[in-house]
Design a protein around this motif. Structure first.
Motif, PDB file in Angstrom:
ATOM      1  N   GLY A 117       0.799  -1.218   0.000  1.00  0.00           N
ATOM      2  CA  GLY A 117       0.000   0.000   0.000  1.00  0.00           C
ATOM      3  C   GLY A 117       0.833   1.269   0.000  1.00  0.00           C
ATOM      4  N   ASP A 118       2.138   1.145   0.197  1.00  0.00           N
ATOM      5  CA  ASP A 118       3.004   2.327   0.141  1.00  0.00           C
ATOM      6  C   ASP A 118       2.926   2.958  -1.249  1.00  0.00           C
ATOM      7  OD1 ASP A 118       3.733   1.716   2.690  1.00  0.00           O
ATOM      8  OD2 ASP A 118       5.879   1.555   2.301  1.00  0.00           O
ATOM      9  N   PRO A 119       2.878   4.277  -1.327  1.00  0.00           N
ATOM     10  CA  PRO A 119       2.724   4.945  -2.632  1.00  0.00           C
ATOM     11  C   PRO A 119       4.020   5.040  -3.420  1.00  0.00           C
ATOM     12  CG  PRO A 119       2.878   6.567  -0.891  1.00  0.00           C
ATOM     13  CD  PRO A 119       2.875   5.219  -0.206  1.00  0.00           C
ATOM     14  N   GLY A 120       3.888   5.136  -4.735  1.00  0.00           N
ATOM     15  CA  GLY A 120       5.013   5.435  -5.620  1.00  0.00           C
ATOM     16  C   GLY A 120       6.207   4.529  -5.411  1.00  0.00           C
ATOM     17  N   ASN A 121       7.374   5.154  -5.392  1.00  0.00           N
ATOM     18  CA  ASN A 121       8.629   4.421  -5.210  1.00  0.00           C
ATOM     19  C   ASN A 121       9.129   4.466  -3.762  1.00  0.00           C
ATOM     20  OD1 ASN A 121       8.817   3.731  -7.940  1.00  0.00           O
ATOM     21  ND2 ASN A 121       9.907   5.607  -8.450  1.00  0.00           N
ATOM     22  N   ARG A 122       8.250   4.773  -2.834  1.00  0.00           N
ATOM     23  CA  ARG A 122       8.693   4.967  -1.456  1.00  0.00           C
ATOM     24  C   ARG A 122       9.375   3.730  -0.882  1.00  0.00           C
ATOM     25  NH1 ARG A 122       4.489   7.103   2.998  1.00  0.00           N
ATOM     26  NH2 ARG A 122       4.003   4.883   3.308  1.00  0.00           N
ATOM     27  N   TYR A 123       8.797   2.552  -1.119  1.00  0.00           N
ATOM     28  CA  TYR A 123       9.367   1.353  -0.520  1.00  0.00           C
ATOM     29  C   TYR A 123      10.771   1.071  -1.061  1.00  0.00           C
ATOM     30  CZ  TYR A 123      10.198  -3.378   1.033  1.00  0.00           C
ATOM     31  OH  TYR A 123      10.774  -4.489   1.599  1.00  0.00           O
ATOM     32  N   SER A 124      10.927   1.117  -2.365  1.00  0.00           N
ATOM     33  CA  SER A 124      12.244   0.799  -2.938  1.00  0.00           C
ATOM     34  C   SER A 124      13.297   1.800  -2.492  1.00  0.00           C
ATOM     35  CB  SER A 124      12.167   0.734  -4.466  1.00  0.00           C
ATOM     36  OG  SER A 124      11.687   1.949  -5.004  1.00  0.00           O
ATOM     37  N   GLU A 125      12.923   3.066  -2.369  1.00  0.00           N
ATOM     38  CA  GLU A 125      13.888   4.074  -1.938  1.00  0.00           C
ATOM     39  C   GLU A 125      14.270   3.870  -0.472  1.00  0.00           C
ATOM     40  OE1 GLU A 125      15.510   6.222  -3.713  1.00  0.00           O
ATOM     41  OE2 GLU A 125      14.477   5.711  -5.580  1.00  0.00           O
ATOM     42  N   ARG A 126      13.299   3.498   0.347  1.00  0.00           N
ATOM     43  CA  ARG A 126      13.605   3.294   1.764  1.00  0.00           C
ATOM     44  C   ARG A 126      14.367   1.992   1.990  1.00  0.00           C
ATOM     45  NH1 ARG A 126       8.335   5.875   5.016  1.00  0.00           N
ATOM     46  NH2 ARG A 126       8.677   7.988   4.188  1.00  0.00           N
ATOM     47  N   LEU A 127      14.096   0.996   1.179  1.00  0.00           N
ATOM     48  CA  LEU A 127      14.882  -0.239   1.296  1.00  0.00           C
ATOM     49  C   LEU A 127      16.331   0.033   0.899  1.00  0.00           C
ATOM     50  CD1 LEU A 127      14.985  -3.225   1.961  1.00  0.00           C
ATOM     51  CD2 LEU A 127      14.288  -3.713  -0.402  1.00  0.00           C
ATOM     52  N   LYS A 128      16.519   0.802  -0.136  1.00  0.00           N
ATOM     53  CA  LYS A 128      17.877   1.187  -0.543  1.00  0.00           C
ATOM     54  C   LYS A 128      18.575   1.942   0.590  1.00  0.00           C
ATOM     55  CE  LYS A 128      20.324   3.704  -4.245  1.00  0.00           C
ATOM     56  NZ  LYS A 128      20.948   4.793  -3.473  1.00  0.00           N
ATOM     57  N   MET A 129      17.837   2.839   1.226  1.00  0.00           N
ATOM     58  CA  MET A 129      18.378   3.595   2.351  1.00  0.00           C
ATOM     59  C   MET A 129      18.781   2.668   3.495  1.00  0.00           C
ATOM     60  SD  MET A 129      16.387   6.492   4.613  1.00  0.00           S
ATOM     61  CE  MET A 129      15.584   7.069   3.107  1.00  0.00           C
ATOM     62  N   LEU A 130      17.954   1.657   3.762  1.00  0.00           N
ATOM     63  CA  LEU A 130      18.251   0.717   4.836  1.00  0.00           C
ATOM     64  C   LEU A 130      19.517  -0.080   4.534  1.00  0.00           C
ATOM     65  CD1 LEU A 130      17.511  -0.721   7.466  1.00  0.00           C
ATOM     66  CD2 LEU A 130      16.060  -2.264   6.117  1.00  0.00           C
ATOM     67  N   VAL A 131      19.659  -0.534   3.301  1.00  0.00           N
ATOM     68  CA  VAL A 131      20.852  -1.296   2.930  1.00  0.00           C
ATOM     69  C   VAL A 131      22.097  -0.423   3.079  1.00  0.00           C
ATOM     70  CG1 VAL A 131      22.021  -2.515   1.064  1.00  0.00           C
ATOM     71  CG2 VAL A 131      19.562  -2.825   1.407  1.00  0.00           C
ATOM     72  N   GLU A 132      22.014   0.822   2.654  1.00  0.00           N
ATOM     73  CA  GLU A 132      23.156   1.729   2.805  1.00  0.00           C
ATOM     74  C   GLU A 132      23.486   1.940   4.276  1.00  0.00           C
ATOM     75  OE1 GLU A 132      21.685   5.099   0.701  1.00  0.00           O
ATOM     76  OE2 GLU A 132      22.310   4.350  -1.277  1.00  0.00           O
ATOM     77  N   GLN A 133      22.462   2.049   5.110  1.00  0.00           N
ATOM     78  CA  GLN A 133      22.665   2.220   6.550  1.00  0.00           C
ATOM     79  C   GLN A 133      23.364   1.008   7.143  1.00  0.00           C
ATOM     80  OE1 GLN A 133      19.116   3.264   9.014  1.00  0.00           O
ATOM     81  NE2 GLN A 133      19.602   1.391  10.151  1.00  0.00           N
ATOM     82  N   TRP A 134      22.888  -0.183   6.825  1.00  0.00           N
ATOM     83  CA  TRP A 134      23.496  -1.403   7.370  1.00  0.00           C
ATOM     84  C   TRP A 134      24.933  -1.575   6.878  1.00  0.00           C
ATOM     85  CZ3 TRP A 134      18.791  -5.226   6.676  1.00  0.00           C
ATOM     86  CH2 TRP A 134      17.901  -5.043   7.753  1.00  0.00           C
ATOM     87  N   ARG A 135      25.176  -1.310   5.610  1.00  0.00           N
ATOM     88  CA  ARG A 135      26.534  -1.441   5.088  1.00  0.00           C
ATOM     89  C   ARG A 135      27.482  -0.464   5.776  1.00  0.00           C
ATOM     90  NH1 ARG A 135      24.922  -2.244  -1.340  1.00  0.00           N
ATOM     91  NH2 ARG A 135      24.678  -4.521  -1.228  1.00  0.00           N
ATOM     92  N   ARG A 136      27.015   0.727   6.023  1.00  0.00           N
ATOM     93  CA  ARG A 136      27.827   1.705   6.759  1.00  0.00           C
ATOM     94  C   ARG A 136      28.142   1.192   8.163  1.00  0.00           C
ATOM     95  NH1 ARG A 136      24.131   6.169   8.671  1.00  0.00           N
ATOM     96  NH2 ARG A 136      23.812   4.562  10.283  1.00  0.00           N
ATOM     97  N   ASP A 137      27.135   0.657   8.842  1.00  0.00           N
ATOM     98  CA  ASP A 137      27.300   0.271  10.242  1.00  0.00           C
ATOM     99  C   ASP A 137      28.079  -1.031  10.414  1.00  0.00           C
ATOM    100  OD1 ASP A 137      25.935   2.546  10.895  1.00  0.00           O
ATOM    101  OD2 ASP A 137      24.018   1.543  11.262  1.00  0.00           O
TER     102      ASP A 137
END
Length: 477
Positions: free
Chosen positions: A271-291
């Motif tokens: 139910g998430d609109p537009g590309n919100r999910y894919s962008e936030r998943l990308k953000m999460l992966v970048e966060q985990w890789r950093r940490d």
């Protein structure tokens, strides 16, 4: 009497001093653990501020040294050996040695996400895992599998430790609690390349992608409230809350050296609109890789399976799958596993489909092919490439067929629409030089094709490796 009391007090203080001096380790660093082979493995813990900690290992004479900071925290690294099934040991000494035993060097993978990753081999209530008895009965044949479950804990601040313990996957009593997807992944990898595999299960059923994002990402890139009382009022179901699961359940593992991340999540973001999910998943992966501080860690994830959601013919689930496919294209060093064929027709209302073996194996095929040098494996599902229309027929080209489709006719799951945007079931046949030919007597002038682009639609197209065609649409309606 006073003299005796004086010396008794001194003795007690000495004992207390020794107790305070004893190094403390996080629960992850404990007997039975698997360390990442051939790498600089991080080890850490707590000791009296300013105290030196010497770390010795059973496979080399080298000594690693660390000094506890003002907060008592210390950290060091050791060079780990090549994988093997011979138990190793690590000793931590700040004046009173502590030894961790029964350590294996191998491949360590994180099992992250929501309930379909959390789902143990024994299943959930009214949610079985297919093949459970057979899997448990032959578990002793796979002695190199170890796993640890991080308790699902909420916290408003990042936690550095978790109450957990490593367990043996060849223990028929213990293995029932292992993530089913994770276990089948590990079983396939250890069988193929003969290395121990450690699984760190840090997940929470029902969690959203926002549940794992940190405070900085949530405050800068979302409108999620980070006030604890607002969270409670806004989400009656605690598993939907942002921030707290990442802080409590994932943060304790971020210092551990790993090979990669397996991720199965998405249902709670339908139910998430537009590309919100894919962008936030990308953000999460970048966060985990950093940490994790290990560069571009492999990130292999699973597309959500067919499920009724708001109605079998709706497309909320299909749009989330589309977002997952998009994420696989914008996240470097990632791979997506398709599960469109892994729900039985009677599992229309089953959010936890029982066929977890194939999910784990498909993740393993991808890891083996990409990271372990196993040639000959077919690890990518076919996907939409292009389409042309001629008269009343759409000719669809697909990628990753590995020289052919699984069937030439009776292909199920395709629909076609004209300019009125009404989709009808379509005939679909395959010819290698033409692609998939899609048509319907009810659509004389087709403009768009969809394949299994519904909440619950089971197609039967696959490549020569038996991997299913990713659901897709050619329109943007």
């Amino acid at each position: 009497m006073m003299r005796k009391l004086f010396f008794s007090t001194l003795a007690l203080l000495a004992v207390m001093s020794d107790a305070d001096a004893k190094v403390r380790l996080p629960h992850l660093i404990s007997d039975g653990m698997v360390i990442q082979q051939n790498s600089d493995v991080r080890l850490w813990g707590w000791a009296e501020p300013g105290r030196n900690v010497n770390v010795t290992v059973s496979w080399t004479d080298a000594v690693s040294k660390a000094k506890a900071g003002k907060d008592g925290r210390w950290e060091t690294t050791v060079k780990s050996p090549k994988s093997g099934f011979t138990p190793l040991s690590i000793t931590f000494d700040d004046g009173e040695p502590v030894t961790v035993s029964d350590v294996l060097a191998g491949e360590v993978w994180v099992c992250a996400g929501q309930s379909n990753m959390e789902m143990p081999l024994r299943g959930f209530g009214a949610c079985p895992v297919e093949g459970y008895n057979e899997t448990v009965a032959e578990a002793p044949n796979h002695p190199g599998i170890r796993f640890v479950k991080i308790p699902s804990v909420m916290s408003m601040t990042p936690l550095d430790d978790a109450q957990c313990e490593w367990k043996h996957g060849d223990d028929m009593n213990a293995v029932a609690e292992c993530s089913a997807v994770g276990y089948y992944f590990a079983r396939t990898v250890t069988s193929a390349v003969n290395v121990p595999v450690g699984l760190i299960m840090a997940n929470k059923g029902g969690s959203r992608v926002e549940s794992w994002l940190d405070r900085d990402n949530l405050s800068r890139h979302t409108d999620e409230s980070l006030d604890s009382m607002a969270m409670v009022k806004g989400f009656a179901w605690d598993f939907l809350r942002p921030l707290v699961w990442g802080n409590g359940t994932f943060h304790p593992i971020l210092n551990y050296s790993v090979a990669g991340i397996l991720y199965y999540q998405g249902c709670s973001n339908v139910g998430d609109p537009g590309n919100r999910y894919s962008e936030r998943l990308k953000m999460l992966v970048e966060q985990w890789r950093r940490d994790f501080r290990q560069g571009e860690l492999p990130f292999l994830f699973v597309q959500i399976s067919p499920y009724i959601y708001g109605g079998a013919d709706g497309d909320g689930g299909a749009r989330l799958r589309e977002q997952q496919f998009r994420a696989s294209r914008i996240i470097p060093n990632s791979g997506l596993v398709c599960t469109n064929d892994l729900a039985y027709p009677y599992e229309l209302k089953q959010i936890h489909p029982c066929r977890k073996r194939q999910v784990g194996e498909r993740l393993a095929y991808m890891a083996l092919s990409r990271y372990y040098g196993c040639g000959g494996l077919i690890c990518e599902s076919p996907s939409y490439a292009s389409m042309r229309v001629s008269n009343d027929t759409c000719y669809v080209k697909l990628d990753n067929l590995y020289d052919g489709l699984s069937r030439l006719q009776d292909i199920e799951g395709f629909e076609v629409a004209g300019e009125d945007r009404v989709f009808y079931p379509a005939r679909a046949e395959y010819e290698w030089h033409k692609g998939v030919m899609v048509s319907s007597d009810r659509v004389k002038h087709p403009v768009a094709v969809r394949y299994c682009f519904r909440n619950f639609a089971l197609g039967n197209a696959a490549n020569l490796g038996g991997l299913p065609l990713f659901p897709f649409r050619t329109d943007e309606w």
